[in-house]
Motif scaffolding. Structure first.
Motif, mmCIF file in Angstrom:
data_model
loop_
_atom_site.group_PDB
_atom_site.id
_atom_site.type_symbol
_atom_site.label_atom_id
_atom_site.label_comp_id
_atom_site.label_asym_id
_atom_site.label_seq_id
_atom_site.Cartn_x
_atom_site.Cartn_y
_atom_site.Cartn_z
ATOM 1 N N ARG A 125 0.524 -1.436 0.242
ATOM 2 C CA ARG A 125 0.129 0.116 -0.111
ATOM 3 C C ARG A 125 1.101 1.467 0.201
ATOM 4 N N CYS A 126 0.103 2.551 -0.335
ATOM 5 C CA CYS A 126 0.911 3.736 -0.470
ATOM 6 C C CYS A 126 1.631 3.996 0.986
ATOM 7 N N ALA A 127 2.848 4.184 1.369
ATOM 8 C CA ALA A 127 3.316 4.266 2.471
ATOM 9 C C ALA A 127 2.375 6.043 3.137
ATOM 10 N N TYR A 128 1.644 7.115 2.353
ATOM 11 C CA TYR A 128 1.468 8.365 2.795
ATOM 12 C C TYR A 128 -0.043 8.470 2.970
ATOM 13 N N CYS A 129 -0.692 7.516 2.500
ATOM 14 C CA CYS A 129 -2.067 7.626 1.738
ATOM 15 C C CYS A 129 -2.403 6.420 2.906
ATOM 16 N N GLY A 130 -1.872 5.398 2.302
ATOM 17 C CA GLY A 130 -2.466 4.071 2.346
ATOM 18 C C GLY A 130 -3.377 3.586 1.436
ATOM 19 N N ALA A 156 4.965 4.443 -2.772
ATOM 20 C CA ALA A 156 3.615 5.534 -2.639
ATOM 21 C C ALA A 156 2.864 5.971 -3.977
ATOM 22 N N CYS A 157 1.598 5.926 -4.441
ATOM 23 C CA CYS A 157 1.292 5.853 -4.918
ATOM 24 C C CYS A 157 1.636 7.574 -6.222
ATOM 25 N N SER A 158 1.303 7.322 -7.431
ATOM 26 C CA SER A 158 1.733 8.470 -8.308
ATOM 27 C C SER A 158 1.261 9.545 -7.851
ATOM 28 N N ALA A 159 0.216 9.640 -7.369
ATOM 29 C CA ALA A 159 -0.878 11.164 -6.749
ATOM 30 C C ALA A 159 -0.059 11.681 -5.726
ATOM 31 N N CYS A 160 0.726 10.970 -4.581
ATOM 32 C CA CYS A 160 1.448 11.342 -3.467
ATOM 33 C C CYS A 160 2.805 11.885 -3.587
ATOM 34 N N ASN A 161 3.595 10.724 -4.278
ATOM 35 C CA ASN A 161 4.730 10.637 -5.209
ATOM 36 C C ASN A 161 4.627 12.025 -5.833
HETATM 37 ZN ZN ZN Z 1 -0.532 7.915 -1.886
#
Ligand code: ZN
Length: 448
Positions: free
Chosen positions: A202-207, A235-240
């Motif tokens: 999962r994305c480390a920032y938004c899960g 990370a998902c590309s948005a968070c990245n």
């Molecule tokens: Zn994310």
């Protein structure tokens, strides 16, 4: 391909189906086993034959494991693996788990409902070393059983098995590793498997889960961050994109930085089941080589193969090219060996009826594969399938998908084709997502 044994049942090189048919027609061979199809030469001994060493490749999975028997050929580009036989072994871990749960419930009811108080006995029991939960134990036994069976059918000298998802050692010291690592590509796959495992997919920032995940530098390279795995997260590309050239802490996620510093424990990376398989194979006295899932995936992508259990098995280990990945696949489903219960229970947990103590009825056992010739009546004709015995001597016959093809067939109409050996067999569908052999076939296992 068809497995071939000599007259003393020692394994020879597998042959083509056409050759097997000729040998059978000329009376030089007998059918030894139907699944997997094996013939026995009546006039040949192993000393007079030319054997090439074969390799059994295994990709252990939680629901099903892929197996491939291959012939290894050395070539300038590296080892080439020619597939001779492909199979998928379906485990029954879920079913075992469910049965154990039911048993525990019934015992609980008996303890509390109609017995006087009895002191608990749990505390005087100890689990032996290497104990695995029954559901996992059954998976291990399935793989070891089939490794042993294939070794009896073919001159297998080595087992290549995927043991770990990634190679922890090589992740720590990439510079000491082989040439593929220095090229960096395989290393990337190992790193990715490691990150997926460590960050829980999962994305480390938004899960976010089930989105494409990118490797993200916790301290960006522009700020002096390194490429070491301890500086990477998912990370998902948005968070990245939102994070840009900030560190994780500046982005408002100091916990990511703290978690990245702690290495993933080995126990989490390599699970107990796979080690049990490894030690079991070693005890069989065969040469076992262990590989990582990162390498399997790298090979599969490199060869452009679809993801099946069998292609994964073929791509395990050090291999430069594979052939025959699209051979027909034998589906092998573990059925268990019946129940110890002496009665069925109704919906309220009360006993209902009696189950017979003996498993064999007129020489037939539930799970035996039979050919039945019915002279007249509703089911007139010939049926081949798995028999489900009844004390009355009137049996049901099911096909490999567990569907009943004939009912109430007299035992005198049936002839055993292959004795029950704990598994049912069928042709495996190509697509991994489509339903495979229906679990209904396990009806045969509920045998008496
Ligand atoms: Zn994310």
């Amino acid at each position: 391909m068809v497995f071939v044994l000599d007259r003393f049942k020692r394994p020879l090189m597998p042959c083509s189906e056409k050759r097997a048919r000729l040998l059978l027609e000329r009376g030089r061979a007998r059918v030894h086993r139907l699944y997997p199809f094996t013939i026995r030469l009546v006039d040949r001994v192993v000393q007079a034959s030319d054997l090439q060493p074969l390799v059994l490749k295994v990709d252990p999975g939680s629901r099903a494991s892929g197996c491939a028997v291959v012939r290894e050929e050395t070539s300038p580009e590296g080892p080439v693996h020619h597939a001779l036989h492909l199979a998928v072994v379906h485990h029954r871990g879920q079913e075992v788990r469910e049965r154990m749960r039911q048993r525990a419930q019934h015992r609980r009811r008996r303890r509390s409902a109609n017995l006087r108080h009895r002191p608990r006995r749990f505390d005087n029991r100890r689990r032996p070393d290497g104990w695995l939960p029954p559901s996992l134990h059954s998976r291990v036994r399935n793989i070891l059983t089939w490794a042993r069976r294939y070794m009896r059918l073919a001159p297998i000298t080595r087992v290549d098995i995927e043991l770990a998802k990634f190679d922890t050692q090589k992740l720590q010291n990439p510079e000491i590793s082989g040439v593929e690592y220095q090229r960096g590509e395989l290393f990337g796959y190992e790193v990715r498997e490691y990150l997926l495992e460590k960050w829980g997919r999962r994305c480390a920032y938004c899960g976010a889960t089930d989105v494409p995940l990118e490797a993200d530098h916790i301290v960006p390279k522009s700020r002096g961050g390194t490429d070491r795995v301890s500086n990477l997260t998912l990370a998902c590309s948005a968070c990245n994109r939102a994070k840009g050239d900030r560190t994780a802490e500046e982005f408002g996620h100091p916990e990511v930085q703290a978690r990245a510093a702690a290495p993933l424990r080995d126990a989490a990376a390599v699970n107990a089941t796979r080690w049990a398989v490894y030690h079991g194979l070693r005890r069989m006295g065969v040469d076992v080589r262990t590989w990582t899932g990162g390498r399997t995936k790298w090979n599969r992508k490199r060869f452009g193969l679809p993801k099946f259990h069998t292609t994964d098995a073929l791509c395990v280990g050090d291999v430069a090219r594979v052939t025959g990945w699209n051979l027909p696949v034998l589906g092998i489903r573990a059925l268990g060996r019946g129940r110890r219960r002496r009665t069925n229970l109704d919906a309220h947990g009360f006993p209902r009826g009696f189950l017979p103590r003996r498993k064999s009825v007129f020489g037939f056992r539930t799970g035996d594969m039979v050919a039945a010739w019915v002279p007249a009546g509703k089911y007139a004709g010939r049926h081949v399938g798995v028999v489900h015995v009844r004390s009355s001597g009137r049996f049901d016959i099911k096909n490999s998908h567990g569907r009943r093809v004939a009912q109430g067939i007299h035992w005198r109409c049936c002839r055993v084709v292959q004795r029950f050996d704990g598994y049912s067999y069928g042709k495996e569908d190509a697509a991994p997502s489509s339903p495979r052999l229906k679990p209904g076939a396990s009806g045969a296992a509920k045998g008496r």
